[in-house]
Design an enzyme around this catalytic site. Structure first.
Site, PDB file in Angstrom:
ATOM      1  N   GLY A 182       0.779  -1.222   0.000  1.00  0.00           N
ATOM      2  CA  GLY A 182       0.000   0.000   0.000  1.00  0.00           C
ATOM      3  C   GLY A 182       0.815   1.279   0.000  1.00  0.00           C
ATOM      4  CB  CYS A 183       4.461   1.989   0.205  1.00  0.00           C
ATOM      5  SG  CYS A 183       4.784   1.068   1.728  1.00  0.00           S
ATOM      6  CB  THR A 184       2.584   2.508  -4.831  1.00  0.00           C
ATOM      7  OG1 THR A 184       3.895   1.931  -4.889  1.00  0.00           O
ATOM      8  CG2 THR A 184       2.326   3.301  -6.104  1.00  0.00           C
ATOM      9  CB  SER A 187       3.459   7.816  -2.163  1.00  0.00           C
ATOM     10  OG  SER A 187       4.292   7.388  -1.108  1.00  0.00           O
TER      11      SER A 187
END
Length: 295
Positions: A182-184, A187
């Site tokens: 879920g980091c993309t 961001s």
């Protein structure tokens, strides 16, 4: 107090290191100086240790080059204790101990990039509300040093495990670690709503323990319009006792968000983050509340 046996002459680096940081008081002193507690009386109050024991441990750490003793008052003479470069090199040791305790003593031994809302780990993180961020600088994705707290009414600091420009750069088993994915999305959600944060008087900074070059590649690939900051040296992580996990041989930050005001005070803590888009909306609401007139 029993006579302390010196291990300084041992031919094992572990034994020699333990000769410096081999009891709990020394590591706790390092922990507290890392988070901005530098003066003798403040350290004694935080630790609840006797003046004699604290004096002995501080002398040991200064003699070992872990702390420096710096004057801040002449009459009467008073000194502060600050981590040296050698002392800051011990921060990964503190983080490894905290990670082990969170995983094996407070948890069930599972590798996770998140935590249960009712966990002691979550309670520790939420206790950051009302505290101040220490003054330190982190490199951004272009290598320039920046204060994590911007000179705007609010700063949103979202901490994430890791984001890469190439899918094959992620550590093996990444998608199987609860909370890691879920980091993309996170961001890019901040990117798409950046104008709303700016209108609310808030700056957005993303922070991970990745190298600046890794962050730069990701930032360019996703056309981010705000800085990503690298805490690869774990200075901010240790100062705030942020939760971490290990993946790919690296200590990585668990996903959480802090909203901080211009005076460096934490106004809101979002942890654990289970719904990324909802966490961004919540951070925006807090940012707006900081500058909204009362009543």
């Amino acid at each position: 107090m029993p006579q302390r046996t010196s291990l300084a002459g041992a031919d094992c680096a572990i034994a020699q290191a333990l000769d410096v940081v081999g009891d709990w008081w020394t590591l706790l002193i390092i922990r507290d100086t890392a988070r901005g507690v530098h003066r003798f009386d403040a350290l004694q109050e935080e630790l609840g240790v006797s003046r004699k024991v604290l004096t002995e441990r501080l002398r040991l750490l200064v003699d070992a080059g872990v702390l420096s003793r710096e004057p801040y008052q002449d009459r009467p003479p008073r000194h502060e204790y600050r981590l040296t470069r050698r002392g800051r090199a011990l921060l990964p040791v503190l983080i490894a101990l905290q990670d082990w305790g969170d995983t094996w003593l407070l948890g069930e031994g599972d590798t996770m990039a998140t935590a249960a809302e009712s966990s002691k780990e979550a309670a520790r993180v939420h206790a950051l509300a009302g505290t101040r961020l220490p003054e330190l600088l982190l490199p951004d994705h272009d290598g320039a040093l920046r204060d994590p707290v911007a000179d705007t009414p609010g700063t949103v600091l979202y901490f994430f495990p890791g984001a890469y420009a190439r899918r094959d750069a992620y550590p093996p088993g990444w998608s199987g670690i609860p909370g890691a994915r879920g980091c993309t999305l996170e961001s890019c959600t901040y990117r798409d709503q950046l104008d709303e944060f700016t209108a609310a008087g808030a700056t957005v900074h993303g922070i991970s323990t990745q190298r600046p070059d890794e962050q730069r590649d990701f930032s360019r690939a996703e056309q981010l319009r705000f800085p990503l900051l690298s805490d690869a040296e774990l200075e901010l992580t240790a100062a705030l006792r942020l939760p971490t996990f290990r993946a790919g041989g690296v200590s990585r930050l668990k996903r959480l968000t802090l909203v901080v005001d211009r005076e460096r005070t934490v106004r809101e803590v979002l942890y654990p983050v289970t719904d990324i888009e909802e966490s961004v909306r919540a951070a925006l609401a807090v940012a707006r509340s900081i500058t909204r007139p009362a009543g």
